[in-house]
Write an enzyme that holds these catalytic residues in place. Structure first.
Site, PDB file in Angstrom:
ATOM      1  CD  GLU A  38      -4.937 -14.557  45.777  1.00  0.00           C
ATOM      2  OE1 GLU A  38      -4.948 -13.542  45.060  1.00  0.00           O
ATOM      3  OE2 GLU A  38      -4.488 -15.665  45.416  1.00  0.00           O
ATOM      4  CE  LYS A 115      -6.721 -11.642  42.608  1.00  0.00           C
ATOM      5  NZ  LYS A 115      -6.006 -12.900  42.913  1.00  0.00           N
TER       6      LYS A 115
END
Length: 133
Positions: A38, A115
């Protein structure tokens, strides 16, 4: 950031001269997350911001200096989203603190960070966190 999308909605409601300013659907590409992938690959995030403030003077004067400038609020959000964090909780708290610090007229701030397609081992549209302060 090449994919910023802003849908700006201003909803004013009368509760002792308070207004609710909402900046919705802000889209950012950022590097928030606990996992290394990420932090390297990044991800798409959607952000909604609500600010409760007294805008009655601006309603009378039609002067930008008499209200909370939501363009400046957006730019503060954009800067905070560019700072990498491991947790959405940290991102949300930073945004709330920044808005309250830069805009003393902000009585209450709520932020929702989503997200998109989080790497959680399955087909997930988004994971969201909403905080208020």
């Amino acid at each position: 950031m090449n994919s910023e999308t802003i849908k700006l909605i201003l909803l004013f409601y009368k509760t002792e001269n308070m207004a609710l300013i909402e900046i919705e659907g802000m889209e950012f590409y950022a590097f928030h997350g606990h996992f290394d992938v990420e932090k390297v690959a990044g991800n798409r995030f959607l952000v909604n911001l609500k600010i409760e403030a007294d805008c009655s003077r601006a309603g009378q004067t039609d002067n930008l200096e008499d209200t909370l400038d939501y363009q400046k609020a957006y730019l503060a959000m954009k800067e905070e989203m560019a700072i990498s964090s491991d947790l959405l909780e940290h991102v949300c708290q930073r945004i709330i603190s920044r808005i309250k610090s830069e805009f003393p007229e902000a009585q209450k701030v709520s932020v929702k960070v989503s997200k998109m397609n989080p790497p959680m081992g399955g087909q997930i549209e988004k994971v969201s966190l909403t905080m208020e302060g």
